[in-house]
Design a protein around this motif. Structure first.
Motif, mmCIF file in Angstrom:
data_model
loop_
_atom_site.group_PDB
_atom_site.id
_atom_site.type_symbol
_atom_site.label_atom_id
_atom_site.label_comp_id
_atom_site.label_asym_id
_atom_site.label_seq_id
_atom_site.Cartn_x
_atom_site.Cartn_y
_atom_site.Cartn_z
ATOM 1 N N GLY A 45 0.920 -1.210 -0.057
ATOM 2 C CA GLY A 45 0.075 0.171 0.127
ATOM 3 C C GLY A 45 0.857 1.078 0.186
ATOM 4 N N VAL A 46 0.613 2.169 -0.703
ATOM 5 C CA VAL A 46 1.281 3.456 -1.008
ATOM 6 C C VAL A 46 0.299 4.453 -0.647
ATOM 7 C CG1 VAL A 46 2.634 5.119 -2.282
ATOM 8 C CG2 VAL A 46 2.848 2.587 -2.655
ATOM 9 N N GLU A 125 -3.026 0.093 11.835
ATOM 10 C CA GLU A 125 -4.424 -0.509 11.711
ATOM 11 C C GLU A 125 -4.918 -0.198 10.278
ATOM 12 O OE1 GLU A 125 -6.248 -2.573 13.816
ATOM 13 O OE2 GLU A 125 -4.792 -2.256 15.468
ATOM 14 N N LEU A 126 -5.027 -1.311 9.371
ATOM 15 C CA LEU A 126 -5.198 -0.950 8.136
ATOM 16 C C LEU A 126 -6.426 -1.737 7.616
ATOM 17 C CD1 LEU A 126 -1.616 -1.428 7.932
ATOM 18 C CD2 LEU A 126 -2.376 -0.141 6.119
ATOM 19 N N THR A 127 -7.215 -0.997 6.889
ATOM 20 C CA THR A 127 -8.350 -1.818 6.127
ATOM 21 C C THR A 127 -8.267 -1.592 4.657
ATOM 22 O OG1 THR A 127 -9.902 -1.235 7.864
ATOM 23 C CG2 THR A 127 -10.950 -1.743 5.979
ATOM 24 N N GLY A 128 -8.300 -2.659 3.730
ATOM 25 C CA GLY A 128 -8.138 -2.586 2.419
ATOM 26 C C GLY A 128 -9.464 -3.410 1.879
ATOM 27 N N GLU A 129 -10.073 -2.638 0.742
ATOM 28 C CA GLU A 129 -11.122 -3.153 -0.010
ATOM 29 C C GLU A 129 -10.744 -3.407 -1.346
ATOM 30 O OE1 GLU A 129 -14.322 -3.644 1.227
ATOM 31 O OE2 GLU A 129 -13.839 -2.877 3.112
ATOM 32 N N VAL A 130 -10.615 -4.523 -1.915
ATOM 33 C CA VAL A 130 -10.400 -5.005 -3.124
ATOM 34 C C VAL A 130 -11.216 -4.340 -4.162
ATOM 35 C CG1 VAL A 130 -9.897 -6.832 -4.644
ATOM 36 C CG2 VAL A 130 -9.335 -6.939 -2.448
ATOM 37 N N GLU A 131 -10.937 -3.413 -5.014
ATOM 38 C CA GLU A 131 -11.545 -2.570 -5.832
ATOM 39 C C GLU A 131 -11.514 -3.471 -7.265
ATOM 40 O OE1 GLU A 131 -11.935 1.222 -5.751
ATOM 41 O OE2 GLU A 131 -12.419 0.669 -3.879
ATOM 42 N N ALA A 132 -10.754 -4.319 -7.663
ATOM 43 C CA ALA A 132 -10.793 -5.001 -9.088
ATOM 44 C C ALA A 132 -9.692 -6.239 -8.639
ATOM 45 C CB ALA A 132 -10.480 -4.032 -9.876
ATOM 46 N N SER A 133 -10.011 -7.240 -9.243
ATOM 47 C CA SER A 133 -8.517 -8.297 -9.153
ATOM 48 C C SER A 133 -9.087 -9.059 -10.364
ATOM 49 C CB SER A 133 -8.998 -9.177 -7.998
ATOM 50 O OG SER A 133 -10.279 -9.759 -7.848
ATOM 51 N N SER A 134 -7.823 -9.941 -10.803
ATOM 52 C CA SER A 134 -7.976 -10.952 -11.675
ATOM 53 C C SER A 134 -7.114 -12.252 -11.279
ATOM 54 C CB SER A 134 -7.196 -10.436 -12.814
ATOM 55 O OG SER A 134 -6.813 -11.342 -13.882
ATOM 56 N N VAL A 149 -6.054 -2.807 -4.287
ATOM 57 C CA VAL A 149 -6.923 -2.704 -2.900
ATOM 58 C C VAL A 149 -6.618 -1.193 -2.608
ATOM 59 C CG1 VAL A 149 -6.437 -3.190 -0.595
ATOM 60 C CG2 VAL A 149 -5.827 -5.096 -2.375
ATOM 61 N N LYS A 150 -7.693 -0.676 -2.159
ATOM 62 C CA LYS A 150 -7.778 0.662 -1.561
ATOM 63 C C LYS A 150 -7.874 0.269 -0.115
ATOM 64 C CE LYS A 150 -11.077 4.610 -1.601
ATOM 65 N NZ LYS A 150 -12.330 5.272 -2.051
ATOM 66 N N TRP A 151 -6.725 1.154 0.265
ATOM 67 C CA TRP A 151 -6.187 0.926 1.678
ATOM 68 C C TRP A 151 -6.932 2.185 2.707
ATOM 69 C CZ3 TRP A 151 -4.887 -3.250 3.765
ATOM 70 C CH2 TRP A 151 -4.342 -4.298 3.151
ATOM 71 N N ARG A 152 -7.210 2.035 3.704
ATOM 72 C CA ARG A 152 -7.392 3.171 4.801
ATOM 73 C C ARG A 152 -6.330 2.945 5.878
ATOM 74 N NH1 ARG A 152 -10.857 6.094 2.013
ATOM 75 N NH2 ARG A 152 -12.701 5.030 1.067
ATOM 76 N N LEU A 156 -6.177 8.227 6.255
ATOM 77 C CA LEU A 156 -5.504 8.260 4.774
ATOM 78 C C LEU A 156 -6.144 7.292 3.967
ATOM 79 C CD1 LEU A 156 -1.772 9.037 5.892
ATOM 80 C CD2 LEU A 156 -3.334 10.677 5.249
ATOM 81 N N THR A 157 -6.008 7.478 2.928
ATOM 82 C CA THR A 157 -6.445 6.575 1.751
ATOM 83 C C THR A 157 -4.947 6.434 0.889
ATOM 84 O OG1 THR A 157 -8.496 7.288 1.701
ATOM 85 C CG2 THR A 157 -7.947 6.270 -0.120
ATOM 86 N N GLY A 158 -4.913 5.000 0.583
ATOM 87 C CA GLY A 158 -3.619 4.804 -0.288
ATOM 88 C C GLY A 158 -4.326 3.335 -1.381
ATOM 89 N N TYR A 159 -3.257 3.020 -2.010
ATOM 90 C CA TYR A 159 -3.579 2.108 -3.239
ATOM 91 C C TYR A 159 -2.443 1.171 -3.014
ATOM 92 C CZ TYR A 159 -7.528 4.599 -4.488
ATOM 93 O OH TYR A 159 -8.893 5.101 -4.386
ATOM 94 N N GLY A 160 -2.491 -0.309 -3.549
ATOM 95 C CA GLY A 160 -1.800 -0.874 -3.778
ATOM 96 C C GLY A 160 -2.281 -2.562 -4.198
#
Length: 161
Positions: A45-46, A125-134, A149-152, A156-160
């Motif tokens: 996550g970044v 403490e991180l929560t990640g919602e998978v936005e798209a996957s393959s 993954v959209k992380w919180r 803050l909001t990040g992606y990875g």
């Protein structure tokens, strides 16, 4: 890895300016023998140029994962490695407690909840919602989903991956 520039697709130009974490495990010798181990995730996550993380772990058996009763993994063996990059400094992850929720039909990961502690005692403490996957079949003996993954974390909001 920083990517900056533009991408033109079907006549429309998009600005690209972001960072991502990539795997450096290529060219390592590895056995293809079956391993009796529960699902393992490689999470990145970044959040900004000054905050990112990477963690490789399996679910915490104390959080009642869906594989409970099938695999016997002690809680102190769920973390395989990880790091936190914060304000120009890397620290090693020394403790992780994760639970991944999967779609019950496809087994595709849909959410990750993870608590990390680094070697300085800092907690994340991180929560990640998978936005798209393959689904990907890199090897014949493993099932892999690669997802955005959209992380919180800490407001803050990040992606990875």
């Amino acid at each position: 890895m920083r990517t900056k520039g533009s991408l033109t697709l079907r006549g429309k130009t998009y600005a690209v300016d972001g960072v991502n974490v990539r795997d450096r495990s290529w060219a390592e010798a590895r056995s293809e023998a079956p391993v009796p181990f529960p699902p393992l995730v490689w999470l990145t996550g970044v959040f900004s140029d000054t905050f990112a993380f990477n963690c490789v772990c399996t679910d915490d058996p104390a959080r009642s994962p869906d594989w409970q009763g099938i695999y016997n993994v002690p809680a102190d063996q769920t973390l395989k490695g990880g790091w936190i990059y914060l304000d120009g400094q890397y620290t090693r992850v020394v403790k992780a407690s994760k639970l991944t929720q999967c779609d019950p039909v496809t087994l595709r990961p849909v959410r990750h909840d993870i608590a990390l502690v680094d070697e300085k005692g800092q907690s994340f403490e991180l929560t990640g919602e998978v936005e798209a996957s393959s689904p990907n079949g890199f090897w014949a003996n493993v099932s892999i989903f690669i997802g955005l993954v959209k992380w919180r974390c800490k407001g803050l909001t990040g992606y990875g991956d």
